[in-house]
Design an enzyme around this catalytic site. Structure first.
Site, short mmCIF file in Angstrom:
data_model
loop_
_atom_site.label_atom_id
_atom_site.label_comp_id
_atom_site.label_asym_id
_atom_site.label_seq_id
_atom_site.Cartn_x
_atom_site.Cartn_y
_atom_site.Cartn_z
N TRP A 107 0.85 -1.19 0.00
CA TRP A 107 0.00 0.00 0.00
C TRP A 107 0.89 1.24 0.00
O TRP A 107 2.09 1.15 0.24
CB TRP A 107 -0.94 0.00 1.21
N ASP A 157 -0.39 11.84 0.11
CA ASP A 157 -1.49 12.71 0.51
C ASP A 157 -2.71 11.89 0.91
O ASP A 157 -2.64 10.66 1.05
CB ASP A 157 -1.82 13.71 -0.60
N GLU A 160 -3.38 8.94 -1.31
CA GLU A 160 -2.30 7.97 -1.46
C GLU A 160 -1.52 8.19 -2.75
O GLU A 160 -1.19 7.27 -3.48
CB GLU A 160 -2.87 6.53 -1.37
N GLU A 321 -18.52 5.79 -2.00
CA GLU A 321 -17.35 6.67 -1.95
C GLU A 321 -17.50 7.81 -2.95
O GLU A 321 -17.28 8.97 -2.62
CB GLU A 321 -16.09 5.86 -2.26
#
Length: 365
Positions: A107, A157, A160, A321
């Site tokens: 990640w 940020d 990502e 989202e």
């Protein structure tokens, strides 16, 4: 059932027994993970609507999770103090499994904003209910040591992305978190002094390198130091983080520019170059815009944001989202569908932001 009641139910039902809030229960890339950033705003939402136990459990989970890494933090801080460059891969992660351990998946992990946001939310929750969350001292102190040592470094940020930059929304979250930590009554004198020094340093840096404008009016905040782009995450630097409050000319100019550039037919895009799922409008960002309108005494505009958020719910009441009807890069949507499947729904952060804005407007279950 009202969307407030449904949001509270979704969040409470999906909260892990450990206290962690899963980002989204079914979305392939988020399933099984909790972000400090997302969770802090989710906890703020439920705290405002009386779920004290749920917010307590989340904050206790954060404190345990970071506190368990206090030794790692001290090692990182010591290495940095000796002048050693600490690799990004060795920093604390931005997300953890629901059991509070590091995940196995790759990640974009070095993000500092979530740690500041958690401290801010913990202080808000404690002050609102007039009580301290038990057993948070170790985690709070470790977080403060981590942030005061590394706040000045470039990192990923909110989205990502762009690990090479220093992002103003990240600096705003750290600024708010360190200010909040000083009010929790658990820091040593040295930690308080370090936090105050970092707060002053962030404010000076943003004033020096984080503002831009054409000279025709007050300057506004930049997406990152040295750039001129607009990003909707900057809304949080105004309200709730108060780096430049809503009444400050810079705060007002920042909100106005985000709305001018990124708001479209009620919803808010992340930034103009966004290609994630084609670059749709994000429900939670509309919540931030509404929050800023509410704090700037524009209740009608804030209510329009709340109504737009509610209109994006599925027939079952779940908030996604983002929505895909007005895309910035429609040709890029399919690659994300192929990679990760449909847009995350429900996204608990969207529900948390709906609860926050509803409370700002006096809307309760």
């Amino acid at each position: 059932m009202s969307l407030v009641a449904h949001s509270l139910d979704v969040i409470k039902r999906l909260q892990s027994p450990t206290g962690a809030y899963p980002a989204s229960p079914t979305f392939s890339a988020y399933r099984g993970y909790s972000w400090l950033r997302d969770g802090a705003f989710i906890a703020e939402g439920v705290s405002r609507h009386g779920d004290v136990a749920g917010a307590d459990a989340f904050h206790a989970w954060c404190a345990r999770t970071v506190g368990d890494r206090a030794g790692q933090v001290d090692s990182l801080v010591s290495r940095a103090a000796r002048g050693e460059a600490v690799p990004v891969a060795e920093m604390l992660p931005t997300r953890f499994t629901l059991d509070g351990v590091d995940g196995d998946d790759d990640w974009w992990d070095f993000q500092l904003d979530g740690y500041g946001t958690w401290l801010w939310a913990l202080r808000e929750h404690s002050a609102r209910h007039g009580r301290a969350v038990p057993e948070v001292e170790k985690g709070v102190r470790a977080t403060v040591r981590y942030l005061t040592a590394f706040w000045h470094l470039p990192c990923y940020d909110w989205w990502e992305e762009h690990v090479e930059h220093r992002h103003v929304a990240t600096l705003g979250a750290i600024h708010a978190g360190l200010r909040a930590a000083a009010g929790l009554g658990v820091l040593s004198a040295a930690e308080e002094a370090s936090a105050a020094e970092a707060v002053a340093g962030i404010a000076a840096l943003v004033e020096r390198e984080g503002l831009t404008g054409d000279g025709s009016g007050p300057p506004r905040l930049r997406k990152w130091l040295g750039g001129d782009a607009v990003d909707a995450s900057l809304l949080a630097c105004v309200e709730p983080f108060g780096l430049y409050p809503a009444a400050h000319p810079v705060g007002a100019a920042t909100v106005a520019e985000v709305e001018r550039v990124l708001a479209r037919d009620g919803g808010v895009h992340r930034y103009l170059a966004d290609t994630f799922y084609g670059g749709g409008r994000w429900v939670l960002l509309t919540g931030f815009l509404g929050w800023n309108h509410a704090r700037a005494s524009r209740p009608a505009e804030a209510r329009r944001c709340l109504d737009w958020m509610a209109a994006q719910a599925t027939p079952d009441g779940d908030l996604p989202e983002q929505v895909s009807d007005l895309l910035l890069a429609p040709g890029r949507r399919q690659e994300w569908l192929d990679r990760w499947g449909p847009v995350a729904t429900p996204l608990l952060w969207s529900h948390g932001m709906y609860l926050i804005l509803a409370d700002e407007l006096g809307v309760h279950a």
